[in-house]
Design a protein around this motif. Structure first.
Motif, mmCIF file in Angstrom:
data_model
loop_
_atom_site.group_PDB
_atom_site.id
_atom_site.type_symbol
_atom_site.label_atom_id
_atom_site.label_comp_id
_atom_site.label_asym_id
_atom_site.label_seq_id
_atom_site.Cartn_x
_atom_site.Cartn_y
_atom_site.Cartn_z
ATOM 1 N N GLN A 187 0.862 -1.176 0.000
ATOM 2 C CA GLN A 187 0.000 0.000 0.000
ATOM 3 C C GLN A 187 0.903 1.232 0.000
ATOM 4 N N SER A 188 0.517 2.236 -0.757
ATOM 5 C CA SER A 188 1.350 3.441 -0.839
ATOM 6 C C SER A 188 1.431 4.164 0.490
ATOM 7 N N ARG A 210 -12.319 0.161 -0.838
ATOM 8 C CA ARG A 210 -11.353 0.163 -1.938
ATOM 9 C C ARG A 210 -12.085 -0.187 -3.222
ATOM 10 N N LYS A 253 -15.418 4.724 -7.590
ATOM 11 C CA LYS A 253 -14.665 5.789 -6.929
ATOM 12 C C LYS A 253 -15.552 7.001 -6.684
ATOM 13 N N PHE A 276 -9.555 3.847 0.341
ATOM 14 C CA PHE A 276 -10.348 4.965 0.861
ATOM 15 C C PHE A 276 -10.454 4.886 2.383
ATOM 16 N N THR A 290 -9.698 9.447 -0.784
ATOM 17 C CA THR A 290 -8.577 8.587 -1.167
ATOM 18 C C THR A 290 -7.469 8.708 -0.133
ATOM 19 N N HIS A 310 -14.080 3.920 -12.195
ATOM 20 C CA HIS A 310 -14.349 5.329 -11.907
ATOM 21 C C HIS A 310 -15.730 5.532 -11.299
ATOM 22 N N ILE A 325 -8.534 0.228 -9.747
ATOM 23 C CA ILE A 325 -8.004 1.517 -10.169
ATOM 24 C C ILE A 325 -8.801 2.111 -11.332
ATOM 25 N N PHE A 373 -2.989 3.821 -2.439
ATOM 26 C CA PHE A 373 -3.172 2.944 -3.590
ATOM 27 C C PHE A 373 -2.534 1.593 -3.297
ATOM 28 N N ARG A 374 -3.064 0.567 -3.915
ATOM 29 C CA ARG A 374 -2.464 -0.745 -3.858
ATOM 30 C C ARG A 374 -1.512 -0.849 -5.031
ATOM 31 N N ALA A 397 -0.450 0.785 -10.174
ATOM 32 C CA ALA A 397 -1.484 0.764 -9.135
ATOM 33 C C ALA A 397 -2.610 -0.163 -9.563
ATOM 34 N N VAL A 453 -7.559 1.591 -5.608
ATOM 35 C CA VAL A 453 -7.596 2.839 -4.842
ATOM 36 C C VAL A 453 -8.097 2.500 -3.445
#
Length: 247
Positions: free
Chosen positions: A100-101, A215, A224, A124, A234, A221, A218, A237-238, A119, A122
Motif C-alpha cells: 500500500q502506498s 477500496r 470511486k 479509501f 482517497t 471510476h 483503479i 493505492f495498492r 497501481a 484505490v
C-alpha cells in the motif's frame, strides 16, 4: 554486525505485527492472509536481537510464495532497511512486491528494488458524514423472504417494494476496520443509490464499533465517484511491481 533471517510461525512475529499495524494506523487489506494461512513469515535478527519481520504470499495462486507483501523493522533498526531487504529477497526468491502506498517502508523498497510498478486499486478512508436524501427508499437488514439469488449481502435498499441495492461489511481485516462493499442492481443505477447504501453502511460500521474503509479497482471510476460522494476520501493505492534482477 550479524544479520539472520529465519522462517518462523506467525506467533513468533505477532508482536512485531502489532507494532506495524499500530504505527500504520490504516486498514491493511492483506491482513487476512495470515489468519487464513496464505503467507509465510520471517523474523529478522540483528546481533541476536529481534529487529522486525517480513512476509510473502502468492500473487495469483495462494499456494505460491512469490510476493513480498509485508516488510517491517522497528525504529532502532530501520536504518538497516536497505541492508536487510536484499537478503530477505534472496532467501525467499520472490519475484514481486505488493504494498500500500501509505506503508512508507515497503513502498520505499518497491521504488528502490522493483520495476513495472503500477497501481491496482484505490484505497479509501472515511472523511465526512453525509446526509444524502433519496425519497421512497428503505435501508434495512436482509430478511429470509428477500429474493437475493446468489447475493449473500447482509443489508439491502428497497425501492418500490423491490431490492434496489445490497451491500455489507467485511470484518476479516485488522481491527478496528470494516471494509464496505455494495452493488446496485441494473434497473436502479444512476439514481444515487450506491452512495446512499455506502452512507448507511458507514453508519452501521460505527454502531458496531468499527471504522469504515473501502477500496475499488483503479479503473472503476463509477465506484470511486460513489465512495467519494458518500464521504470517503482517497488515502492510498495498492501498488505492485516486479523485483529487478540483481546487477
Amino acid at each position: 554486525m550479524e544479520i539472520r533471517i529465519v522462517k518462523v510461525p506467525l506467533d513468533e512475529i505477532r508482536s512485531f505485527r502489532t507494532v506495524f499495524l499500530q504505527e500504520r494506523n490504516f486498514q491493511f487489506i492483506c491482513n487476512k492472509c495470515h489468519d487464513y494461512g496464505w503467507a509465510d513469515t520471517y523474523l529478522f535478527i540483528v546481533d541476536g536481537e529481534g529487529a522486525g519481520y517480513g512476509a510473502v504470499w502468492g500473487t495469483d495462486r495462494r499456494e505460491d510464495r512469490d510476493t513480498i507483501f509485508e516488510y517491517f523493522l522497528t525504529r532502532p533498526f530501520r536504518h538497516l532497511a536497505d541492508t536487510i531487504f536484499p537478503q530477505f529477497h534472496a532467501l525467499t526468491a520472490a519475484t514481486y512486491i505488493e504494498c500500500q502506498s501509505n506503508d512508507p517502508l515497503l513502498a520505499s523498497m518497491l521504488y528502490a528494488y522493483a520495476e513495472h510498478i503500477h497501481a491496482e486499486a484505490v484505497l479509501f478512508e472515511d472523511d465526512a458524514v453525509t446526509a444524502l436524501p433519496v425519497s421512497g427508499v428503505t435501508f434495512r437488514k436482509r430478511s429470509t423472504d428477500d429474493d437475493m439469488g446468489d447475493d449473500d449481502s447482509d443489508y439491502v435498499l428497497v425501492k418500490d417494494g423491490r431490492i434496489a441495492a445490497s451491500g455489507g461489511l467485511m470484518l476479516n481485516y485488522n481491527l478496528p476496520y470494516a471494509d464496505i462493499y455494495m452493488n446496485v442492481r441494473e434497473p436502479f443505477r444512476r439514481m444515487g443509490l450506491g452512495s446512499l447504501i455506502v452512507q448507511e453502511l458507514k453508519r452501521e460500521a460505527y454502531l458496531m464499533g468499527r471504522v469504515p474503509a473501502a477500496r475499488c479497482n483503479i479503473g472503476n471510476h463509477a465506484s470511486k465517484a460513489t465512495l467519494l460522494k458518500a464521504g470517503f476520501r482517497t488515502c492510498g493505492f495498492r501498488l505492485k511491481g516486479s523485483i529487478k534482477a540483481a546487477p
